[in-house]
Design a protein around this motif. Structure first.
Motif, short mmCIF file in Angstrom:
data_model
loop_
_atom_site.label_atom_id
_atom_site.label_comp_id
_atom_site.label_asym_id
_atom_site.label_seq_id
_atom_site.Cartn_x
_atom_site.Cartn_y
_atom_site.Cartn_z
N ASN A 132 53.53 -54.18 76.49
CA ASN A 132 54.12 -53.39 77.57
C ASN A 132 55.24 -52.47 77.08
O ASN A 132 55.46 -51.40 77.65
CB ASN A 132 54.66 -54.33 78.66
N GLU A 133 55.93 -52.89 76.01
CA GLU A 133 57.03 -52.08 75.47
C GLU A 133 56.56 -51.07 74.43
O GLU A 133 57.38 -50.35 73.84
CB GLU A 133 58.10 -52.99 74.87
N GLY A 134 55.24 -51.04 74.18
CA GLY A 134 54.70 -50.09 73.21
C GLY A 134 54.99 -50.46 71.77
O GLY A 134 54.98 -49.59 70.89
N LEU A 135 55.20 -51.74 71.50
CA LEU A 135 55.54 -52.19 70.15
C LEU A 135 54.34 -52.79 69.41
O LEU A 135 54.41 -52.99 68.19
CB LEU A 135 56.67 -53.23 70.20
N LEU A 136 53.27 -53.13 70.12
CA LEU A 136 52.10 -53.76 69.52
C LEU A 136 50.98 -52.74 69.40
O LEU A 136 50.59 -52.13 70.40
CB LEU A 136 51.67 -54.97 70.36
N HIS A 137 50.45 -52.57 68.18
CA HIS A 137 49.44 -51.55 67.93
C HIS A 137 48.22 -52.18 67.26
O HIS A 137 48.27 -52.58 66.08
CB HIS A 137 50.02 -50.45 67.04
N ILE A 138 47.13 -52.30 68.00
CA ILE A 138 45.89 -52.89 67.48
C ILE A 138 45.13 -51.83 66.67
O ILE A 138 44.90 -50.73 67.15
CB ILE A 138 45.01 -53.41 68.63
N PHE A 139 44.76 -52.20 65.42
CA PHE A 139 44.08 -51.22 64.58
C PHE A 139 42.71 -51.68 64.09
O PHE A 139 41.99 -50.91 63.46
CB PHE A 139 44.95 -50.83 63.38
N TYR A 173 53.45 -54.24 64.34
CA TYR A 173 54.57 -54.26 65.28
C TYR A 173 55.55 -53.17 64.92
O TYR A 173 55.89 -52.98 63.74
CB TYR A 173 55.25 -55.63 65.23
N GLY A 174 56.02 -52.44 65.92
CA GLY A 174 57.03 -51.43 65.69
C GLY A 174 56.95 -50.32 66.71
O GLY A 174 55.99 -50.25 67.49
N PRO A 175 57.91 -49.43 66.74
CA PRO A 175 57.89 -48.34 67.73
C PRO A 175 56.74 -47.37 67.52
O PRO A 175 56.31 -46.72 68.47
CB PRO A 175 59.25 -47.66 67.52
N GLU A 176 56.24 -47.27 66.28
CA GLU A 176 55.12 -46.38 65.98
C GLU A 176 54.05 -47.14 65.21
O GLU A 176 54.36 -48.06 64.45
CB GLU A 176 55.59 -45.18 65.15
N PRO A 177 52.76 -46.77 65.37
CA PRO A 177 51.69 -47.42 64.60
C PRO A 177 51.90 -47.19 63.10
O PRO A 177 52.30 -46.10 62.68
CB PRO A 177 50.42 -46.72 65.09
#
Length: 446
Positions: free
Chosen positions: A181-188, A97-101
């Motif tokens: 939708n807000e670009g805060l969730l980054h699946i890795f 979670y965060g603005p960037e991966p």
């Protein structure tokens, strides 16, 4: 639990299932929250009636719990219930979670010491990250013991943990949908044998472990529950004709066009798994060789795995954090509305002599049977919180105590009313009640 994925699926599916069951019986949803779904699993196995009138939804982790919970005795056995079917096949993912991966490649994911939150020690959101630690050498620090997924999400937003494991389907709704939708969730990372078409750029756990055949066997054991999706079950011992009728109704309801449209509106889809297939997978799980189980639990069990820590629910959060979580839960329009309804009911119940709080609970309790648990609790709490306040009104104004607790108020309150000092008497009584309540709360807090 009310509002969780299993509850949402059950409430969404019930109106369509009843259409296809002979006689169209009413289906009442009764939540039995706790222990990562094992409370309801054990109930269905041991206590539910064997006439086909009780069914339930299980959590996928319940199927592995008897094998993985080394430090606890888990009496549930997935082969000792009758499976109706499942509405979906699930896939777990790891996200930050965060603005960037925080990680961009598989190599970074395995070598970055991410802190991941989780719930029960046998839940997939804990065991799957541990699996990557064990088989692929990842450096995840896993904090388990959060009371629910919602608590974990709050911990993520507060910065206590970096992310967690969750079903991919859950990232398309609720809080996780908002984060996406807000670009805060980054699946890795995704937990599947092959990359899902929806996530073509995200590496799989199979890519992380490489070509080790023993590791692949362990991964298969751990990933089987994903194939189970959202299983619906009956107690064992239900007459075969009723089982056949309910399985047929389950399949017909799953293919109902209106139901499929409603599920599609949630960003999901129906992938039916029939009861016989789930029964076979349950038997495969319980027939797992002791050698594989021993390697999975590592002798001391998942709890003793390096880099994992078990929280005592709420203790380490502190009382203020728990109160903040409760505030988030209650501050929704629906629950606040039921709280107000409870307050109004409590005022009336307290004013009417001879009724009191216990009778008030008895009067309101039947209305809570089909309610969402948090809303039901809000209504009952609102009623109970003001009953002991409004019982002062008849005691002072009429000399008739609303409840036994307000008898003492009659001694001085009624004479003050006769002297035209009713307002002063009520003010004194409520001020004393406020001070007493604050003092009691302070003592409890200390």
């Amino acid at each position: 639990a009310g509002g969780g994925s299993a509850d949402t699926w059950a409430r969404t599916f019930a109106p369509y299932l009843t259409k296809y069951i002979p006689g169209n019986p009413e289906i009442v949803i009764a939540n039995r929250a706790g222990a990562g779904g094992l409370i309801v699993a054990n109930y269905l196995q041991e206590s539910a009636t064997r006439d086909g009138l009780e069914m339930g939804t299980l959590q996928r982790n319940n199927f592995l719990a008897p094998l993985l919970a080394v430090e606890e005795d888990v009496p549930f056995d997935p082969t000792k219930v009758t499976h109706l079917g499942s509405l979906s096949r699930e896939m777990q993912v790891l996200f930050t979670y965060g603005p960037e991966p925080m990680v961009n490649t598989l190599e970074e994911a395995l070598n970055t010491p991410l802190i991941l939150g989780g719930t029960a020690i046998t839940e997939e959101n804990v065991t799957y990250p541990m699996l990557v630690n064990e088989l692929a050498g990842a450096q995840f620090e896993i904090i388990s013991g959060y009371g629910s997924s919602d608590e974990t999400y709050l911990a993520i937003e507060r910065g206590e943990v970096d992310g967690r494991a969750a079903s991919y389907d859950s990232t398309l709704r609720g809080n996780l949908e908002r984060w996406t939708n807000e670009g805060l969730l980054h699946i890795f990372m995704q937990f599947g044998f092959e990359r899902d078409p929806a996530l073509p750029e995200v590496p799989t756990v199979m890519e992380a472990i490489g070509d080790d055949p023993n590791a692949a066997s362990l991964v298969r054991l751990m990933l089987i529950p994903q194939e189970l999706g959202r299983p619906f079950v009956l107690p064992q011992g239900v007459p075969e004709d009723r089982v056949a009728a309910l399985r047929e109704a389950f399949e017909e309801a799953a293919h109902d066009p209106e139901f499929q449209e409603r599920v599609a509106a949630f960003g999901s889809s129906i992938q039916l798994v029939d009861g016989e297939e789930i029964q076979a997978m349950s038997e495969e799980i319980m027939a797992t060789s002791p050698e594989i189980v021993e390697r999975v639990v590592g002798g001391g069990g998942w709890r003793s795995a390096p880099g994992s820590y078990q929280l005592e629910a709420y203790t380490d959060f502190g009382m203020l954090a728990a109160a903040g979580d409760a505030l988030v839960i209650i501050l929704t329009p629906e629950r606040l509305g039921f709280l107000c309804i409870g307050v109004l009911a409590g005022l009336v119940i307290g004013i009417l002599p001879g009724i009191g709080g216990l009778t008030g609970f008895a009067l309101l309790m039947p209305f809570t049977f089909t309610m969402e648990p948090y809303s039901a609790f809000a209504m009952l709490l609102g009623m109970a919180s003001v009953t002991a306040t409004s019982d002062t009104i008849p005691a002072i104004l009429f000399g008739i105590p609303g409840t036994a607790a307000s008898q003492a108020v009659v001694i001085e309150g009624r004479p003050m009313t006769e002297r035209g000092e009713a307002g002063r008497a009520l003010s004194a009584a409520y001020s004393a009640s406020l001070l007493g309540g604050l003092f009691g709360a302070l003592i409890l807090a200390v």
